[in-house]
Scaffold this motif. Structure first.
Motif: not given
Length: 167
Positions: A126-136, A157-167
């Protein structure tokens, strides 16, 4: 695309790829087709399936890419997940892309158009504000499924998506 992409890639497309694109002999292409396909379709789960699914359909992807370029849109592809990004809402573009997909014998599904500022689901993220997150649904798998491999995969997978916000 159909929900099951690899099983919808016909053996004849795989054989045609080897014959026309790689210019292999007919006996070799037919043998490769029999080895890589089952019941007339590309097998699911093989390490080579993703590559072959792409190369067997490269002409379709090239047509879609060319259409998008003419409309100043960006075409991205991840296995069977097509995403078209544009600064301008253009419903005709989606219709033309779907037409190309149908011409190649596939059925598009989950055709979604997002407005600027809307949350967007692209390849399960999910791409939105404030950043990326995994689907519910990923979080639900983590909480409800007792199989270790599913919980382990969902956690990573959740950890990976959360790391996307660090870039």
């Amino acid at each position: 695309f159909p929900i099951y992409y690899f099983p919808s890639v016909q053996q004849s497309r795989v054989v045609d790829f080897f014959y026309n694109k790689l210019q292999m002999s007919k006996p070799v292409t037919n043998t490769l087709g029999r080895l890589l396909c089952k019941d007339g379709y590309l097998v699911k789960g093989s390490p080579v399936s993703g590559f072959l699914a792409f190369w067997a359909n490269v002409d379709m992807y090239d047509k879609i890419h060319n259409i998008c370029c003419k409309e100043n849109a960006v075409f991205t592809l991840y296995v069977d997940d097509l995403t078209i990004s544009s600064k301008v809402h253009n419903p005709g573009l989606l219709r033309r892309v779907n037409s190309v997909i149908r011409q190649h014998g596939y059925v598009p599904h989950k055709c979604v158009s997002y407005k600027a500022g809307d949350e967007k689901v692209i390849t399960g993220v999910v791409l939105g504000k404030p950043g990326y997150r995994a689907k519910k649904s990923t979080f639900r798998k983590l909480r409800s499924d007792n199989r270790h491999c599913v919980r382990f995969g969902a956690t990573h997978y959740i950890s990976y998506v959360n790391r996307l916000n660090d870039n």
